[in-house]
Design an enzyme around this catalytic site. Sequence first.
Site, short mmCIF file in Angstrom:
data_model
loop_
_atom_site.label_atom_id
_atom_site.label_comp_id
_atom_site.label_asym_id
_atom_site.label_seq_id
_atom_site.Cartn_x
_atom_site.Cartn_y
_atom_site.Cartn_z
CB SER A 149 -0.95 -0.04 1.19
OG SER A 149 -1.90 0.99 1.12
CG ASP A 305 -3.17 4.15 -1.29
OD1 ASP A 305 -3.92 3.87 -2.24
OD2 ASP A 305 -3.09 3.45 -0.26
CG ASP A 307 -2.86 -0.32 -2.36
OD1 ASP A 307 -2.85 0.85 -1.94
OD2 ASP A 307 -3.38 -1.27 -1.73
CG ASP A 309 -6.13 0.56 -0.58
OD1 ASP A 309 -5.32 1.51 -0.62
OD2 ASP A 309 -6.06 -0.34 0.29
#
Length: 582
Positions: A149, A305, A307, A309
């Site tokens: 992440s 961000d 990734d 999500d």
Amino acid sequence: MDTQLKFKIKNWLENDPDPRTKQELQGLIDANDETELGHRFSGRLVFGTAGLRGVVGAGPMRMNRLVVQQTSAGLGMYLKHQTRDVETRGVVIGYDGRHDSKQFAHDAAAVLTAMGIKVYLTSEVAATPLVAFGVTHFGAAAGIVVTASHNPPEYNGYKVYWGNGAQIIPPHDSGIAACIDRAATQAIVMQELEKTIADNSLTMLEADFYEAYRQGVRTAEILQNHTRPDLVSLSYTAMHGVGAKMAETVLKDAGVTQVYSVATQREPDGDFPTVKFPNPEEKGAMDRVIAEAKKHHTLLACANDPDADRFAVAVRKGEYESKDESAKGEYQMLTGDQVGVLLGHYLLTHAASSQRLTCTTIVSSSLLSKVAASFNATCRTTLTGFKWLTNVGMSEQTDDNRFLFAYEEALGYTVGSMVWDKDGLSALVAFAQLTAELASKGQTIWDRLDEIYREHGFHLNAQVSIALKPETPNIGAYLRNNPPLSIAGKKVLVTDDISSGLRWFEDGHTESIALPASDVLIYQLEGGARVIVRPSGTEPKIKCYYEVVEAMTPTDSLTSVQARAQKVMDGFISAHQLSLPK
């Protein structure tokens, strides 16, 4: 070096498939660095409800190929115990743009297919919400996404979804962890990916899979408000992550064409060269996208961000106070709570009467629950973490009260039920549509916030980690043995002790709390203020979450009420910290 440590190291070197981590480990041996070696082999990287996350490197306390292979073998073992048709339902696997992510994903696929479990593997990098989507799209038994992440570049991770498309919750985390421990004592069998493709035990997810997610966003029931998307302009950054291509596509599908991506941060890059910390919440992380917004004078500066999500947004200032000429052209970050409340209010305004279930967490602003009540809608409060938000959302929804929206203050939002996890891409579309609708009325995001705050009060939230002296008594035990009657001069009206599942009222009566046990204390104070204390059982440290509520007067502006609330908050935090044992 003791004999047991030597044995662990020898066994690891014999099984590690990666020449780089073998070389790293051999370097520590040659340097006779017993301290570091002892730490690397002091246990295993802990598998919990968030899966695995850690620094990439050699040894069982780091993220590496052998740890990923053993974790995948343990997961496969657990799935076979729990899910009768796991072999045919399969597991969806995706990965982000970090340096080792593709290799880790391929290792996981090779292990699971060798166990006779079908795998759906993304052919290229994929945003985390696409993997969560893929689980329900294919009816898979589980999902894996290799991502760290918004952690620094030296990290990687391994996140697991259950067959319902949501992150795992107890008891699956401990069950998988136990199976990983067993798998770590056994030889790992792997299947060559070329062979698995040939025998149809592995399906590569190509463009049609990404297109399925795109169409899901485009046709989502609650993303059909196409009021004047031509009025929205925004700058965007993927923060060296995987979101740009899909973000630009779903915005274009929604009619938002004035989109200016930060070129230097658009493509995946595991080194994250232009940000110190690839988290939109961190100071300086949004500098480039705000500079891009100023260049084009856009309404919004948006970020996912790495990734994709999470979703962050800064809004152009000045429109809400005509006297504030100096603010015009500048941008202000919205807090996660502000975005959550704005999206919740907007979606409730447009949702069908049968889709009114919202969720938020105990440490997020209480404002969403008040907004939901004003719409005669439901708002459920869960423990911290999206795993709780979506699992509760699923279990609570009915045909007459379908799930609509959930958020947590750490920039996580899920819009509708296409993805049962936070999704920064659909949240981006929803926020753009909200902005467009307001613009069509000659209004701004600030006008909508003003409207909400005037109805429900200005809610200001803050989070503080307090380091205490080593000799300080256990804070949780102290507060339970000495329950405060007031905090910072405000009377305690209700105390929630999540560890015991009891709510204590000022008059002494109690009621039960329908939340899983957790070491958290919540104090509801007169005037709408709130303090949440999460003690640490292992170190002299607590994390505190504060909320103050200030009524807006007819002469108040957002600036004036925020200044007043901030002054109250500063005194509130200071007084509370002084009240804690030293």
